[in-house]
Design an enzyme around this catalytic site. Sequence first.
Site, PDB file in Angstrom:
ATOM      1  N   GLU A  84      -6.934  -5.279   4.534  1.00 25.69           N
ATOM      2  CA  GLU A  84      -6.747  -3.913   4.185  1.00 25.69           C
ATOM      3  C   GLU A  84      -8.371  -4.259   2.668  1.00 25.69           C
ATOM      4  O   GLU A  84      -8.700  -3.551   2.497  1.00 25.69           O
ATOM      5  CB  GLU A  84      -6.095  -3.064   3.529  1.00 25.69           C
ATOM      6  CG  GLU A  84      -6.522  -1.555   3.234  1.00 25.69           C
ATOM      7  CD  GLU A  84      -5.323  -1.131   2.570  1.00 25.69           C
ATOM      8  OE1 GLU A  84      -4.281  -0.992   2.059  1.00 25.69           O
ATOM      9  OE2 GLU A  84      -4.984   0.012   3.505  1.00 25.69           O
ATOM     10  N   CYS A 127       0.753  -0.932  -0.134  1.00 27.35           N
ATOM     11  CA  CYS A 127       0.394   0.083   0.297  1.00 27.35           C
ATOM     12  C   CYS A 127       1.109   1.088  -0.113  1.00 27.35           C
ATOM     13  O   CYS A 127       1.236   0.951   1.015  1.00 27.35           O
ATOM     14  CB  CYS A 127      -0.905   0.401   1.263  1.00 27.35           C
ATOM     15  SG  CYS A 127      -1.351   1.803   2.063  1.00 27.35           S
ATOM     16  N   HIS A 144     -12.068   5.649  -3.255  1.00 23.85           N
ATOM     17  CA  HIS A 144     -11.353   4.649  -2.656  1.00 23.85           C
ATOM     18  C   HIS A 144     -12.057   3.452  -3.245  1.00 23.85           C
ATOM     19  O   HIS A 144     -11.287   2.278  -3.124  1.00 23.85           O
ATOM     20  CB  HIS A 144     -12.035   5.127  -1.158  1.00 23.85           C
ATOM     21  CG  HIS A 144      -9.916   4.516  -0.697  1.00 23.85           C
ATOM     22  ND1 HIS A 144      -8.596   5.198  -1.174  1.00 23.85           N
ATOM     23  CD2 HIS A 144      -9.444   3.603   0.412  1.00 23.85           C
ATOM     24  CE1 HIS A 144      -7.611   4.629  -0.646  1.00 23.85           C
ATOM     25  NE2 HIS A 144      -8.013   4.011   0.244  1.00 23.85           N
ATOM     26  N   CYS A 196      -4.938  -0.356  -7.019  1.00 23.01           N
ATOM     27  CA  CYS A 196      -4.156  -0.749  -6.573  1.00 23.01           C
ATOM     28  C   CYS A 196      -3.644  -2.336  -5.619  1.00 23.01           C
ATOM     29  O   CYS A 196      -2.203  -2.893  -6.133  1.00 23.01           O
ATOM     30  CB  CYS A 196      -3.430   0.129  -5.038  1.00 23.01           C
ATOM     31  SG  CYS A 196      -5.047  -0.441  -4.034  1.00 23.01           S
ATOM     32  N   THR A 227      -4.199   4.994   7.000  1.00 22.69           N
ATOM     33  CA  THR A 227      -2.812   4.782   6.356  1.00 22.69           C
ATOM     34  C   THR A 227      -2.007   5.873   5.743  1.00 22.69           C
ATOM     35  O   THR A 227      -2.716   7.371   5.338  1.00 22.69           O
ATOM     36  CB  THR A 227      -3.732   4.369   4.925  1.00 22.69           C
ATOM     37  OG1 THR A 227      -4.521   3.194   5.583  1.00 22.69           O
ATOM     38  CG2 THR A 227      -2.698   3.932   3.592  1.00 22.69           C
ATOM     39  N   CYS A 244      -3.333   7.435  -2.292  1.00 22.82           N
ATOM     40  CA  CYS A 244      -4.392   7.619  -2.816  1.00 22.82           C
ATOM     41  C   CYS A 244      -5.701   7.832  -1.494  1.00 22.82           C
ATOM     42  O   CYS A 244      -6.583   9.048  -1.937  1.00 22.82           O
ATOM     43  CB  CYS A 244      -5.118   6.075  -3.444  1.00 22.82           C
ATOM     44  SG  CYS A 244      -3.420   5.066  -3.815  1.00 22.82           S
ATOM     45  N   GLU A 295      -0.085   1.860   9.410  1.00 25.06           N
ATOM     46  CA  GLU A 295      -1.803   2.744  10.068  1.00 25.06           C
ATOM     47  C   GLU A 295      -0.660   2.817  10.828  1.00 25.06           C
ATOM     48  O   GLU A 295       0.110   2.304  11.584  1.00 25.06           O
ATOM     49  CB  GLU A 295      -2.624   1.297   9.678  1.00 25.06           C
ATOM     50  CG  GLU A 295      -3.364   1.837   8.330  1.00 25.06           C
ATOM     51  CD  GLU A 295      -2.619   0.914   7.218  1.00 25.06           C
ATOM     52  OE1 GLU A 295      -2.129  -0.162   7.720  1.00 25.06           O
ATOM     53  OE2 GLU A 295      -2.835   1.030   6.480  1.00 25.06           O
ATOM     54  N   TYR A 337      -9.516   0.781  -5.023  1.00 23.87           N
ATOM     55  CA  TYR A 337      -9.169  -0.448  -4.576  1.00 23.87           C
ATOM     56  C   TYR A 337      -8.838  -1.410  -6.119  1.00 23.87           C
ATOM     57  O   TYR A 337      -7.676  -2.933  -6.092  1.00 23.87           O
ATOM     58  CB  TYR A 337      -9.706  -1.188  -3.768  1.00 23.87           C
ATOM     59  CG  TYR A 337      -9.096  -0.953  -2.541  1.00 23.87           C
ATOM     60  CD1 TYR A 337      -9.002   0.251  -2.389  1.00 23.87           C
ATOM     61  CD2 TYR A 337      -9.175  -2.279  -1.359  1.00 23.87           C
ATOM     62  CE1 TYR A 337      -8.414   0.394  -0.781  1.00 23.87           C
ATOM     63  CE2 TYR A 337      -8.642  -1.742  -0.452  1.00 23.87           C
ATOM     64  CZ  TYR A 337      -8.472  -0.125  -0.001  1.00 23.87           C
ATOM     65  OH  TYR A 337      -7.688  -0.240   1.551  1.00 23.87           O
TER      66      TYR A 337
HETATM   67 FE1  SF4 Z   1      -2.670   2.283   0.334  1.00 25.09          FE
HETATM   68 FE2  SF4 Z   1      -5.272   1.071  -2.111  1.00 25.09          FE
HETATM   69 FE3  SF4 Z   1      -5.530   2.827  -0.367  1.00 25.09          FE
HETATM   70 FE4  SF4 Z   1      -3.903   4.051  -2.138  1.00 25.09          FE
HETATM   71  S1  SF4 Z   1      -5.967   2.423  -2.761  1.00 25.09           S
HETATM   72  S2  SF4 Z   1      -4.485   4.482   0.346  1.00 25.09           S
HETATM   73  S3  SF4 Z   1      -2.684   1.435  -1.920  1.00 25.09           S
HETATM   74  S4  SF4 Z   1      -5.172   0.741  -0.168  1.00 25.09           S
HETATM   75 FE    FE Z   2      -6.642   1.290   1.989  1.00 31.17          FE
END
Ligand code: SF4
Ligand code: FE
Length: 492
Positions: A456, A100, A293, A300, A191, A104, A258, A297
């Site tokens: 996560e 991660c 968000h 990422c 995060t 983001c 985190e 996902y």
């Molecule tokens: Fe982390 Fe994925 Fe959230 Fe970006 S989108 S902060 S990489 S969990």
């Molecule tokens: Fe996240």
Amino acid sequence: MALKTVEEYIASLRELKTRVYMFGEKIDNWVDHPMIRPSINCVAMTYELAQDPQYKDLMTVKSELTGETINRFTNLHRNTEDLRNKVKMQRLLGQKTASCFQRCVGMDCFNAEYSTTFEIDEKYGTHYHENFKKFLAFVQHNDLVVDGAMTDPKGDRSKAPHAQADPDLFVHVVERREDGIVVCGAKCHQTGSVNSHWHIFMPTIAMGPDDKDWAVSFACPTDAEGMYLIYGRQSCDTRKMEEGASIDVGNAKFGGQEALVVLDHVFIPNEYIFMNGEYDFAGMLVERFAGYHRQSYGGCKVGVGDVVIGAAALAAEYNGVEKASAVKDKIIEMIHLNETLYCCGIACSAEGVPTKAGNYQIDLLLANVCKQNVTRFPYEIVRLAEDIAGGLMVTMPSAADFNSDTPVGRNGETIGEICNKFFVGREGVSTENRQRIMRFLENMCLGAAAVGYRTESMHGAGSPQAQRIMISRQGDIAGKKAMAKAIAGITD
Ligand code: SF4
Ligand code: FE
């Protein structure tokens, strides 16, 4: 100076007076702490790739606010192409870090705040949108990392913020002054919090009139007076503190992060306030941030999935089983699952729509379907990776044993020699390489990196039930019933 180098980013963190606590103590040099540094390296990759001519088009854009070339992580999405490029950028970062990369949450928050503040102002004649635009121009110009902080501790889940025994269980205003507000509370599992220059705090649920003091959103520097962070620990995290244990760590260079972020009577000047009592907009901000968000996902986790699949294929190769049809089929299944997630990320982006403020939103239903799949598929990908790798990924002796010259055998063979003899794989593959890929898979599937790839995937951007509620709201069941009636010849 709209694009920072990696060195400038790291130097800028050192300038902050961020208060970080871990294992019951204050950590003064947290930038170089072996448990924290991999997570900083991860964020640093968002700066490194922006400087790389190969990735320039994906990683940077021209800002409509400042006219400068900025990092895409600080961008307001102007069209569906921007939304798709966001997902592609996140997949790239996942591939480069297998982790991660944290930045983001800020990007998703910027886009949610931009449109929500516009609509609050439209209804109430407030000036939050101007405040926010000024703040974002400052972030873009200085290429800052901002934590989008949403999740309150929430205490008794059956009670609204105002009804909690302890009012601090949701971030709230404790004092309203001429020049700003004073806030108290905390945000959980934040995060990238420690690695961020600033935070933007947002409500975590829709609110009612009694929750007015809890309906608050604002920006705050990470080292603000009264703010401190307690670092979250991860499975096997102290392996990072062992000397010469890079193999045992698995992914020694990168990692997620985190923290619990506490606000103890922090003063927020008026210019950094984006919501202050407009409780009827709390739900909109939550929904939009979560929507973005959930789209994220689909990028990422897919990038990280690519690396997990690669590692499983390597483990098969090192074990000499890569040609077995059962193994090949498992790899195909992993790819199929991973690309299905990517399809969802791209689809909710391609179907994006403009907001009243002008920036683009993803398709909410498709983004929620995306995240719902993310709560499942990485688990299956990990299961298949463990299946292919074999039990050695969790039973192998330590790197210290592999390197030991302590004699143990009948003819004086060392512990290292014995380990290397018995953990050999296919001819031509070094035992160390086999050891590396096994430990990497352990790290990804159930070690520290599993925080980012597994749990996560379940709870980040909202737990599965949150997506199911959105799917039921957006799924137009009435419309579907009408379709069935029309074709079945039902008239009532
Ligand atoms: Fe982390 Fe994925 Fe959230 Fe970006 S989108 S902060 S990489 S969990
Ligand atoms: Fe996240």
